[in-house]
Scaffold this motif. Sequence first.
Motif, PDB file in Angstrom:
ATOM      1  N   ILE A 114       0.811  -1.222   0.000  1.00  0.00           N
ATOM      2  CA  ILE A 114       0.000   0.000   0.000  1.00  0.00           C
ATOM      3  C   ILE A 114       0.846   1.274   0.000  1.00  0.00           C
ATOM      4  CG2 ILE A 114      -1.999  -1.110   1.080  1.00  0.00           C
ATOM      5  CD1 ILE A 114      -1.125   0.392   3.699  1.00  0.00           C
ATOM      6  N   SER A 115       2.142   1.142   0.244  1.00  0.00           N
ATOM      7  CA  SER A 115       3.017   2.321   0.209  1.00  0.00           C
ATOM      8  C   SER A 115       3.000   2.988  -1.168  1.00  0.00           C
ATOM      9  CB  SER A 115       4.456   1.936   0.581  1.00  0.00           C
ATOM     10  OG  SER A 115       4.962   0.924  -0.280  1.00  0.00           O
ATOM     11  N   LEU A 116       2.604   2.241  -2.209  1.00  0.00           N
ATOM     12  CA  LEU A 116       2.549   2.792  -3.569  1.00  0.00           C
ATOM     13  C   LEU A 116       1.328   3.675  -3.791  1.00  0.00           C
ATOM     14  CD1 LEU A 116       3.365  -0.511  -5.500  1.00  0.00           C
ATOM     15  CD2 LEU A 116       4.864   1.495  -5.368  1.00  0.00           C
ATOM     16  N   ARG A 117       0.284   3.437  -3.012  1.00  0.00           N
ATOM     17  CA  ARG A 117      -1.024   4.027  -3.307  1.00  0.00           C
ATOM     18  C   ARG A 117      -1.100   5.542  -3.157  1.00  0.00           C
ATOM     19  NH1 ARG A 117      -5.353  -0.239  -0.931  1.00  0.00           N
ATOM     20  NH2 ARG A 117      -5.647  -1.436  -2.849  1.00  0.00           N
ATOM     21  N   ARG A 118      -0.077   6.156  -2.536  1.00  0.00           N
ATOM     22  CA  ARG A 118      -0.152   7.616  -2.360  1.00  0.00           C
ATOM     23  C   ARG A 118       0.242   8.351  -3.622  1.00  0.00           C
ATOM     24  NH1 ARG A 118       5.667   8.101   0.485  1.00  0.00           N
ATOM     25  NH2 ARG A 118       6.127   5.995  -0.190  1.00  0.00           N
ATOM     26  N   PHE A 119       0.667   7.652  -4.680  1.00  0.00           N
ATOM     27  CA  PHE A 119       1.110   8.306  -5.908  1.00  0.00           C
ATOM     28  C   PHE A 119       0.141   8.075  -7.055  1.00  0.00           C
ATOM     29  CE2 PHE A 119       5.067   7.135  -3.607  1.00  0.00           C
ATOM     30  CZ  PHE A 119       5.464   8.427  -3.276  1.00  0.00           C
ATOM     31  N   GLU A 120      -0.002   9.085  -7.899  1.00  0.00           N
ATOM     32  CA  GLU A 120      -0.800   8.961  -9.121  1.00  0.00           C
ATOM     33  C   GLU A 120      -0.230   7.850 -10.005  1.00  0.00           C
ATOM     34  OE1 GLU A 120      -3.563  10.425 -10.984  1.00  0.00           O
ATOM     35  OE2 GLU A 120      -3.939  10.582  -8.838  1.00  0.00           O
ATOM     36  N   THR A 121       1.089   7.945 -10.226  1.00  0.00           N
ATOM     37  CA  THR A 121       1.753   6.927 -11.039  1.00  0.00           C
ATOM     38  C   THR A 121       3.058   6.528 -10.365  1.00  0.00           C
ATOM     39  OG1 THR A 121       2.935   8.586 -12.365  1.00  0.00           O
ATOM     40  CG2 THR A 121       0.824   7.778 -13.240  1.00  0.00           C
ATOM     41  N   VAL A 122       3.469   5.297 -10.646  1.00  0.00           N
ATOM     42  CA  VAL A 122       4.731   4.765 -10.122  1.00  0.00           C
ATOM     43  C   VAL A 122       5.527   4.151 -11.265  1.00  0.00           C
ATOM     44  CG1 VAL A 122       3.859   4.384  -7.780  1.00  0.00           C
ATOM     45  CG2 VAL A 122       3.620   2.573  -9.500  1.00  0.00           C
ATOM     46  N   PHE A 123       6.795   3.844 -11.001  1.00  0.00           N
ATOM     47  CA  PHE A 123       7.695   3.391 -12.048  1.00  0.00           C
ATOM     48  C   PHE A 123       8.388   2.068 -11.684  1.00  0.00           C
ATOM     49  CE2 PHE A 123       7.260   7.924 -12.514  1.00  0.00           C
ATOM     50  CZ  PHE A 123       7.254   8.141 -13.881  1.00  0.00           C
ATOM     51  N   PRO A 124       7.770   0.933 -12.018  1.00  0.00           N
ATOM     52  CA  PRO A 124       8.501  -0.322 -11.846  1.00  0.00           C
ATOM     53  C   PRO A 124       9.501  -0.516 -12.995  1.00  0.00           C
ATOM     54  CG  PRO A 124       6.296  -0.771 -12.678  1.00  0.00           C
ATOM     55  CD  PRO A 124       6.397   0.722 -12.472  1.00  0.00           C
ATOM     56  N   ALA A 125      10.470  -1.380 -12.770  1.00  0.00           N
ATOM     57  CA  ALA A 125      11.406  -1.747 -13.838  1.00  0.00           C
ATOM     58  C   ALA A 125      10.641  -2.519 -14.905  1.00  0.00           C
ATOM     59  CB  ALA A 125      12.543  -2.598 -13.275  1.00  0.00           C
ATOM     60  N   ALA A 126      11.278  -2.695 -16.050  1.00  0.00           N
ATOM     61  CA  ALA A 126      10.631  -3.418 -17.148  1.00  0.00           C
ATOM     62  C   ALA A 126      11.529  -4.553 -17.649  1.00  0.00           C
ATOM     63  CB  ALA A 126      10.271  -2.464 -18.278  1.00  0.00           C
ATOM     64  N   GLY A 127      12.193  -5.212 -16.722  1.00  0.00           N
ATOM     65  CA  GLY A 127      12.908  -6.425 -17.107  1.00  0.00           C
ATOM     66  C   GLY A 127      14.419  -6.342 -17.099  1.00  0.00           C
ATOM     67  N   ASN A 128      14.979  -5.118 -17.106  1.00  0.00           N
ATOM     68  CA  ASN A 128      16.431  -5.037 -16.957  1.00  0.00           C
ATOM     69  C   ASN A 128      16.785  -3.804 -16.131  1.00  0.00           C
ATOM     70  OD1 ASN A 128      16.463  -2.768 -18.605  1.00  0.00           O
ATOM     71  ND2 ASN A 128      17.333  -3.822 -20.371  1.00  0.00           N
ATOM     72  N   ASP A 129      18.078  -3.609 -15.895  1.00  0.00           N
ATOM     73  CA  ASP A 129      18.495  -2.521 -15.011  1.00  0.00           C
ATOM     74  C   ASP A 129      18.723  -1.205 -15.749  1.00  0.00           C
ATOM     75  OD1 ASP A 129      20.800  -3.124 -16.345  1.00  0.00           O
ATOM     76  OD2 ASP A 129      21.916  -3.759 -14.574  1.00  0.00           O
ATOM     77  N   HIS A 130      18.093  -1.070 -16.917  1.00  0.00           N
ATOM     78  CA  HIS A 130      18.135   0.187 -17.678  1.00  0.00           C
ATOM     79  C   HIS A 130      16.740   0.550 -18.181  1.00  0.00           C
ATOM     80  CE1 HIS A 130      22.451  -0.592 -17.653  1.00  0.00           C
ATOM     81  NE2 HIS A 130      22.632   0.643 -18.085  1.00  0.00           N
ATOM     82  N   SER A 131      15.707   0.168 -17.432  1.00  0.00           N
ATOM     83  CA  SER A 131      14.344   0.356 -17.933  1.00  0.00           C
ATOM     84  C   SER A 131      13.360   0.701 -16.821  1.00  0.00           C
ATOM     85  CB  SER A 131      13.869  -0.928 -18.628  1.00  0.00           C
ATOM     86  OG  SER A 131      13.754  -1.975 -17.664  1.00  0.00           O
ATOM     87  N   ALA A 132      12.240   1.269 -17.230  1.00  0.00           N
ATOM     88  CA  ALA A 132      11.121   1.539 -16.333  1.00  0.00           C
ATOM     89  C   ALA A 132       9.875   1.735 -17.174  1.00  0.00           C
ATOM     90  CB  ALA A 132      11.384   2.789 -15.485  1.00  0.00           C
ATOM     91  N   ILE A 133       8.714   1.602 -16.525  1.00  0.00           N
ATOM     92  CA  ILE A 133       7.452   1.894 -17.199  1.00  0.00           C
ATOM     93  C   ILE A 133       6.570   2.643 -16.208  1.00  0.00           C
ATOM     94  CG2 ILE A 133       6.516  -0.398 -16.613  1.00  0.00           C
ATOM     95  CD1 ILE A 133       4.876  -0.182 -19.275  1.00  0.00           C
ATOM     96  N   GLU A 134       5.913   3.691 -16.685  1.00  0.00           N
ATOM     97  CA  GLU A 134       5.050   4.484 -15.798  1.00  0.00           C
ATOM     98  C   GLU A 134       3.642   3.914 -15.826  1.00  0.00           C
ATOM     99  OE1 GLU A 134       3.837   9.135 -14.869  1.00  0.00           O
ATOM    100  OE2 GLU A 134       4.887   8.653 -16.728  1.00  0.00           O
TER     101      GLU A 134
END
Length: 160
Positions: A114-134
Amino acid sequence: MMSIQKVRDYLEPLGIADRIREFEDSSATVELAAQAVGVEGARIAKSLSFKVEDHPILVVAAGDAKIDNPRYKAQFHTKAKMLTFEEAHTLIGHDVGGVCPFALSEDVKVYLDISLRRFETVFPAAGNDHSAIELTCGELEQYASNFVQWVDVCKAWQEA
């Protein structure tokens, strides 16, 4: 197959693969990812991999959150034991730094903190250590592989 390609293939039919962002610089840690994306570290959705009864699970939490051992134990009835680098590679299918809740094998259950829920959008990685997705939290829940439920197993973020 490269992990980011696996994630791209997973997100393609969902119509959001084009939202993957790739970076020149490493995004392997919360700090590096926050710099790469250009947001505060708390908005980086870090995927923490654990073992529960010999099964791998992911807890996706805000970048500034830390696992709260008593809460974790109450939720999963076991001590919080993080996977090693090798275990993450083998059991999760993504390397540390690129671990994310997408394109996972069926036995990897995903929990969102639930720590994520305070944000409109968050950025998890997308499979490697040079990526993210909003993603919004709703999208994260919708698109995560094997999503089980929202949990409250972190500390140190409420004060922020």
